[in-house]
Write a protein that holds these residues in place. Structure first.
Motif, mmCIF file in Angstrom:
data_model
loop_
_atom_site.group_PDB
_atom_site.id
_atom_site.type_symbol
_atom_site.label_atom_id
_atom_site.label_comp_id
_atom_site.label_asym_id
_atom_site.label_seq_id
_atom_site.Cartn_x
_atom_site.Cartn_y
_atom_site.Cartn_z
ATOM 1 N N ASN A 57 0.803 -1.213 0.000
ATOM 2 C CA ASN A 57 0.000 0.000 0.000
ATOM 3 C C ASN A 57 0.840 1.269 0.000
ATOM 4 O OD1 ASN A 57 -2.540 -1.282 0.120
ATOM 5 N ND2 ASN A 57 -2.261 -1.671 2.304
ATOM 6 N N GLY A 58 2.154 1.126 -0.056
ATOM 7 C CA GLY A 58 3.011 2.287 0.020
ATOM 8 C C GLY A 58 2.758 3.275 -1.106
ATOM 9 N N GLY A 59 3.006 4.567 -0.818
ATOM 10 C CA GLY A 59 2.744 5.585 -1.820
ATOM 11 C C GLY A 59 3.877 5.794 -2.792
ATOM 12 N N TRP A 60 4.948 5.000 -2.701
ATOM 13 C CA TRP A 60 6.094 5.228 -3.574
ATOM 14 C C TRP A 60 6.295 4.114 -4.590
ATOM 15 C CZ3 TRP A 60 9.835 1.517 -3.744
ATOM 16 C CH2 TRP A 60 9.817 0.580 -2.712
ATOM 17 N N LEU A 61 5.874 2.885 -4.265
ATOM 18 C CA LEU A 61 6.217 1.752 -5.118
ATOM 19 C C LEU A 61 5.568 1.835 -6.491
ATOM 20 C CD1 LEU A 61 7.615 -0.936 -5.518
ATOM 21 C CD2 LEU A 61 5.650 -2.056 -4.443
ATOM 22 N N ASP A 97 -2.572 5.705 7.609
ATOM 23 C CA ASP A 97 -1.625 5.157 6.629
ATOM 24 C C ASP A 97 -2.093 5.427 5.195
ATOM 25 O OD1 ASP A 97 0.707 3.842 5.883
ATOM 26 O OD2 ASP A 97 -0.311 1.900 5.707
ATOM 27 N N LEU A 98 -2.628 6.609 4.953
ATOM 28 C CA LEU A 98 -3.063 6.971 3.605
ATOM 29 C C LEU A 98 -1.847 7.377 2.768
ATOM 30 C CD1 LEU A 98 -6.239 9.091 4.474
ATOM 31 C CD2 LEU A 98 -6.151 6.724 3.662
ATOM 32 N N PRO A 99 -1.865 7.109 1.455
ATOM 33 C CA PRO A 99 -0.725 7.448 0.609
ATOM 34 C C PRO A 99 -0.475 8.948 0.541
ATOM 35 C CG PRO A 99 -2.609 6.783 -0.723
ATOM 36 C CD PRO A 99 -2.960 6.468 0.697
ATOM 37 N N SER A 100 0.782 9.327 0.405
ATOM 38 C CA SER A 100 1.168 10.735 0.357
ATOM 39 C C SER A 100 1.280 11.221 -1.083
ATOM 40 C CB SER A 100 2.517 10.931 1.069
ATOM 41 O OG SER A 100 3.063 12.197 0.766
ATOM 42 N N PRO A 101 0.581 12.301 -1.457
ATOM 43 C CA PRO A 101 0.700 12.845 -2.815
ATOM 44 C C PRO A 101 2.125 13.299 -3.139
ATOM 45 C CG PRO A 101 -1.227 13.755 -1.708
ATOM 46 C CD PRO A 101 -0.444 13.015 -0.670
ATOM 47 N N ARG A 102 2.797 13.892 -2.158
ATOM 48 C CA ARG A 102 4.166 14.366 -2.404
ATOM 49 C C ARG A 102 5.112 13.197 -2.666
ATOM 50 N NH1 ARG A 102 2.522 17.774 1.802
ATOM 51 N NH2 ARG A 102 2.436 19.989 1.255
#
Length: 239
Positions: free
Chosen positions: A20-24, A150-155
């Motif tokens: 669920n990571g916001g970077w992968l 733990d919501l994904p980060s837009p940045r």
């Protein structure tokens, strides 16, 4: 006999990868898109002109435009997704405040539907509902599929996408920047990178490395070949 140690916690004998990571996702798609799109762009321009200056200019423009576009698109997309999730979480929070008994009963029914005995499900729901924040977390995960903290980060998504696209897009352009004027060198580097990137992705998927590598290689080569043919048709140039 306890096997969980003095703390009473059960041992964890395996680990899961972050899904669920916001970077992968933006990193993977950014690198793939940068590599495929700029390789295809360079091939298309090289198919229509022999001017190295024009090819380099097109490649640099494709890198910059693609990186900024990917970053902007990822930022807006993830920000919108996050805002929607937060709005739905706020609705759930208000419901927990207004109708705590109904929400507790709803939670008990949820556990029952997953095979827990009714009495035990009711007790678990009661204990969880004693802590409003924990109850909100459980309801949000069960009903929305998200965790409030733990919501994904837009940045993070935007930066990851920008950097990975730039890395992918510069590889097919690299030979021209170093003074090589043949598309062959760019094609060799791009093909190796395509296969390597696909194989690397297999580390976070269930596919074998050779399957993922070959799939990405075929996609990139087909895209570049079609674009080269179109550029040659329209421009009448050559290598």
């Amino acid at each position: 006999m306890s096997t969980g140690g003095s703390s009473g916690r059960a041992e964890i004998h395996h680990a899961h990868r972050d899904v669920n990571g916001g970077w992968l996702r933006p990193s993977v798609f950014g690198a793939m898109d940068g590599l495929v799109s700029n390789f295809a762009l360079i091939a298309g321009v090289a198919g229509g002109t022999a001017s190295t200056k024009v090819i380099v200019l097109a490649g640099m423009a494709g890198l910059a435009a693609g990186a900024f576009s990917m970053a902007g698109g990822e930022y807006v997309s993830v920000a919108s997704q996050r805002e929607l999730a937060m709005a739905e979480i706020d609705i759930e929070r208000r419901e927990l405040q207004r109708n705590p008994e109904s929400e507790q009963e709803e939670l008990a029914k949820l556990y029952e539907s997953r095979g827990v005995d009714p009495d035990l499900a009711a007790e678990v729901a009661r204990q969880i509902s004693r802590d409003p924040e924990k109850a909100l977390e459980v309801h949000a995960l069960a009903e929305l599929g998200v965790t409030p903290d733990d919501l994904p980060s837009p940045r993070t998504a935007a930066v990851s996408s920008f950097l990975s696209f730039g890395v992918g897009a510069v590889l097919p352009l690299l030979p021209y920047l170093l003074g090589v004027t043949s598309l062959v060198s760019s094609a060799v580097i791009s093909c190796v990178a395509l296969f390597g990137a696909g194989a690397l992705v297999s580390r976070v998927t269930a596919r074998s490395w050779w399957y993922s590598g070959l799939r990405q290689l075929v996609v990139g080569v087909v895209a570049a070949s079609l674009t080269f043919a179109l550029g040659h048709l329209l421009g009448g140039g050559g290598l």
